[in-house]
Design an enzyme around this catalytic site. Structure first.
Site, PDB file in Angstrom:
ATOM      1  N   ASP A  14      -1.802  10.883  -2.477  1.00 35.02           N
ATOM      2  CA  ASP A  14      -2.228   9.808  -3.380  1.00 35.02           C
ATOM      3  C   ASP A  14      -2.557  10.333  -4.764  1.00 35.02           C
ATOM      4  OD1 ASP A  14      -2.847   8.719  -0.523  1.00 35.02           O
ATOM      5  OD2 ASP A  14      -2.688   7.009  -1.892  1.00 35.02           O
ATOM      6  N   ARG A  58       0.852  -1.180   0.000  1.00 31.00           N
ATOM      7  CA  ARG A  58       0.000   0.000   0.000  1.00 31.00           C
ATOM      8  C   ARG A  58       0.891   1.233   0.000  1.00 31.00           C
ATOM      9  NH1 ARG A  58       2.375   2.158   3.704  1.00 31.00           N
ATOM     10  NH2 ARG A  58       0.775   3.766   3.741  1.00 31.00           N
ATOM     11  N   GLY A  59       0.251   2.410  -0.166  1.00 32.67           N
ATOM     12  CA  GLY A  59       1.027   3.638  -0.328  1.00 32.67           C
ATOM     13  C   GLY A  59       1.172   3.892  -1.821  1.00 32.67           C
ATOM     14  N   ALA A  60       0.889   5.125  -2.241  1.00 35.53           N
ATOM     15  CA  ALA A  60       0.737   5.404  -3.677  1.00 35.53           C
ATOM     16  C   ALA A  60       1.927   4.958  -4.545  1.00 35.53           C
ATOM     17  CB  ALA A  60       0.424   6.884  -3.868  1.00 35.53           C
ATOM     18  N   GLN A  96      -2.117   3.102  10.001  1.00 29.79           N
ATOM     19  CA  GLN A  96      -0.810   3.056   9.318  1.00 29.79           C
ATOM     20  C   GLN A  96       0.252   3.850  10.065  1.00 29.79           C
ATOM     21  OE1 GLN A  96      -3.749   3.596   7.811  1.00 29.79           O
ATOM     22  NE2 GLN A  96      -3.754   2.976   5.675  1.00 29.79           N
ATOM     23  N   ASN A 130      -5.121  12.640   0.123  1.00 27.27           N
ATOM     24  CA  ASN A 130      -4.239  11.799   0.943  1.00 27.27           C
ATOM     25  C   ASN A 130      -5.120  11.108   1.977  1.00 27.27           C
ATOM     26  OD1 ASN A 130      -1.536  10.859   1.645  1.00 27.27           O
ATOM     27  ND2 ASN A 130      -1.728  12.074   3.491  1.00 27.27           N
ATOM     28  N   LYS A 131      -4.511  10.305   2.811  1.00 28.95           N
ATOM     29  CA  LYS A 131      -5.242   9.501   3.800  1.00 28.95           C
ATOM     30  C   LYS A 131      -6.269  10.319   4.577  1.00 28.95           C
ATOM     31  CE  LYS A 131      -5.085   6.032   4.272  1.00 28.95           C
ATOM     32  NZ  LYS A 131      -6.072   5.162   3.571  1.00 28.95           N
ATOM     33  N   ARG A 153      -7.559  -0.352  -6.611  1.00 26.45           N
ATOM     34  CA  ARG A 153      -7.744   0.795  -5.715  1.00 26.45           C
ATOM     35  C   ARG A 153      -7.862   2.057  -6.583  1.00 26.45           C
ATOM     36  NH1 ARG A 153      -4.237   1.197  -0.481  1.00 26.45           N
ATOM     37  NH2 ARG A 153      -6.127   2.324   0.142  1.00 26.45           N
TER      38      ARG A 153
HETATM   39  O1  MRU Z   1      -4.487   3.451   2.131  1.00 23.68           O
HETATM   40  P1  MRU Z   1      -3.009   3.607   2.034  1.00 23.68           P
HETATM   41  O2  MRU Z   1      -2.268   3.066   3.213  1.00 23.68           O
HETATM   42  O3  MRU Z   1      -2.474   3.078   0.712  1.00 23.68           O
HETATM   43  O4  MRU Z   1      -2.789   5.173   2.027  1.00 23.68           O
HETATM   44  C1  MRU Z   1      -1.507   5.701   1.950  1.00 23.68           C
HETATM   45  C2  MRU Z   1      -1.455   7.166   2.033  1.00 23.68           C
HETATM   46  O5  MRU Z   1      -2.437   7.851   2.145  1.00 23.68           O
HETATM   47  C3  MRU Z   1      -0.092   7.799   1.864  1.00 23.68           C
HETATM   48  O6  MRU Z   1       0.009   8.973   2.593  1.00 23.68           O
HETATM   49  C4  MRU Z   1       0.118   8.133   0.376  1.00 23.68           C
HETATM   50  O7  MRU Z   1      -0.155   7.014  -0.423  1.00 23.68           O
HETATM   51  C5  MRU Z   1       1.472   8.615   0.100  1.00 23.68           C
HETATM   52  S1  MRU Z   1       2.664   7.347   0.221  1.00 23.68           S
HETATM   53  C6  MRU Z   1       4.194   7.956  -0.132  1.00 23.68           C
END
Ligand code: MRU
Length: 350
Positions: free
Chosen positions: A238, A45-47, A197, A248-249, A88
Site C-alpha cells: 500500500d 479496494r486495493g492500492a 480478502q 501492506n495488509k 483511506r
Molecule cells: O484494505 P485493502 O483491501 O484495500 O488492502 C489491500 C492490500 O493490502 C493489498 O495487498 C495492497 O493494496 C496491494 S493491492 C495490489
C-alpha cells in the site's frame, strides 16, 4: 480478465467487492461523493484500484463544477481532492493519483471545459497504464522467483490481484505470469482476517482463472512453511518508504518474519507509484484503523463477550531487511536500491 474499475456510458462502473464471492454485482458511480463513499466502504479496494477510482472521482467532481472561471474551478477542484483524500489514509496511490489529476488541471491551458477534458484523459491514462504496469510486474517477477523446483507453490496475503488494481494484479500478476509459463503448481492464499480478502477475493480470482488454490487461515502459514509446502511468498503493498519498508495488509509483517525463519524468499510486488519517496522509513507511514465490528462480528454472529476492547489496524509495516526484492514495472530491486534517482523520476510520471 477482471476489471474492477471501468469507464462506461459516461459513468464509472465498479465491481462491488464487498459482495464477492457470493454475488457478482456492479455499481455505477456518477458523482465524486459516491466515489468517495465507494472507496471508504471498500466497494473498491486495493492500492492501485483505489488510485484509479480516485482519478475518476476527480474527473466526476470536475464535471460537476459549474463555472467558467479558472481560479474558481481550481478552488472547487481542491475541495473534491480533499473529499477523496479523506477516505483511506494508507495507500499512497490514492494521493498520487489525486496529485496527478491536480497537476493536469494546473498544466492545461484554455477554458474550464478544456481542463475537464484533459482530466478525463488523464484518468483514462492512469487506468490503462496500470494494467500494463501490472503485466510488466508479473513478468519481472518471473526473473526473481526461485529457479527450483520447476513448479513452485506461492503463498500470498490479502488480495493484490486484478480486483486490487486496474487489472491483472501485482502479487497475483506474478502468480498469473508464473501460471502462464508453467512455473506454478499451486497458490496458497492466507484468508486474511479480519476482512478475509484472501478467502473471498484472491480465492475467487484464482478459481476464475483455473489456478489451483488452497486457502489457509493466517495462523497456518508457519506450519505450512515448516512442512515444505511453500517455495516463495509474494505480497502487494500500500505504501513503500524510500528505504524499502513496506506497508501492506495487517499480517504481512508476521508472514515476512516466518518466511525469513524458514529461509523462504519474500517478495513485494508493486508499481513505482506505490513508493513514497518523501518518507525516509516506514515509521512515517499512516496506518488506517478500522471499525472494531470487523473483528467482533461475522455476518449476524457476535464472536466476543461484551466488555472487551478491540484494536483493528488495517495495515502493518514490514521492515526492508525482511524483503528479498521489490518487484516493479521497471524490474526487481533490493530494497536498498529503491533510492536510485531514475526510479524516483519514473515514479513521479504523468
Ligand atoms: O484494505 P485493502 O483491501 O484495500 O488492502 C489491500 C492490500 O493490502 C493489498 O495487498 C495492497 O493494496 C496491494 S493491492 C495490489
Amino acid at each position: 480478465m477482471i476489471y474492477p474499475v471501468i469507464w462506461q456510458n459516461n459513468s464509472v462502473v465498479l465491481i462491488d467487492q464487498t459482495l464477492l464471492p457470493n454475488e457478482y454485482k456492479v455499481v455505477e458511480i456518477h458523482r465524486s461523493e459516491d466515489m468517495a463513499r465507494a472507496i471508504k466502504t471498500m466497494i473498491v479496494r486495493g492500492a492501485p484500484a483505489i488510485g484509479v477510482a480516485a482519478a475518476y472521482g476527480m474527473y466526476l467532481g470536475a464535471r460537476e463544477i459549474q463555472t467558467s472561471d479558472r481560479q474558481e474551478f481550481f478552488a472547487r477542484l481542491e475541495q473534491v481532492a480533499d473529499l477523496l483524500r479523506a477516505t483511506r489514509p494508507t495507500a499512497v496511490n490514492l494521493f498520487w493519483a489525486i496529485s496527478q489529476m491536480l497537476q493536469t488541471a494546473q498544466n492545461t491551458p484554455g477554458t474550464v471545459e478544456d481542463i475537464q477534458q484533459a482530466l478525463f484523459q488523464t484518468a483514462q491514462a492512469i487506468n490503462t497504464e496500470d494494467v500494463q504496469t501490472c503485466q510488466a510486474i508479473g513478468d519481472h517477477g518471473l526473473q526473481v522467483l526461485p529457479k527450483a523446483p520447476e513448479k513452485l507453490t506461492i503463498l500470498t496475503h490479502c488480495n493484490a490481484g486484478a480486483l486490487a488494481t486496474a487489472g491483472y494484479g501485482t502479487a497475483l500478476g506474478v502468480v498469473r505470469s508464473a501460471w502462464r509459463e508453467g512455473r506454478l503448481s499451486r497458490l496458497f492464499a492466507d484468508e486474511t482476517r479480519p476482512r478475509l480478502q484472501g478467502a473471498k477475493l484472491t480465492a475467487w480470482e484464482a478459481v476464475q482463472e483455473g489456478i489451483p488454490v488452497t486457502v489457509i487461515t493466517d495462523n497456518m502459514a508457519a506450519h505450512c512453511m515448516q512442512q515444505g509446502l511453500i517455495h516463495a511468498v509474494v505480497v502487494g503493498a500500500d505504501r513503500i518508504a524510500a528505504n524499502g519498508d513496506t506497508a501492506n495488509k495487517i499480517g504481512t509483517y508476521s508472514l515476512a518474519i516466518v518466511a525469513k525463519a524458514h529461509n523462504i524468499p519474500f517478495f513485494v510486488a508493486a508499481p513505482l507509484s506505490t513508493i513514497d519517496f518523501k518518507l525516509s522509513d516506514g515509521s512515517q507511514i499512516p496506518i488506517e484503523e478500522r471499525h472494531p465490528e470487523e473483528i467482533y462480528q461475522v455476518g449476524d454472529t457476535i464472536l466476543t463477550p461484551s466488555g472487551v476492547e478491540f484494536y483493528n489496524p488495517a495495515f502493518d509495516v514490514t521492515p526492508a531487511d525482511l524483503i528479498t526484492a521489490i518487484i516493479t514495472e521497471n524490474g526487481a530491486f533490493a530494497p536498498s536500491e529503491l533510492a536510485k534517482s531514475s526510479l524516483r523520476q519514473k515514479a513521479g510520471k504523468f
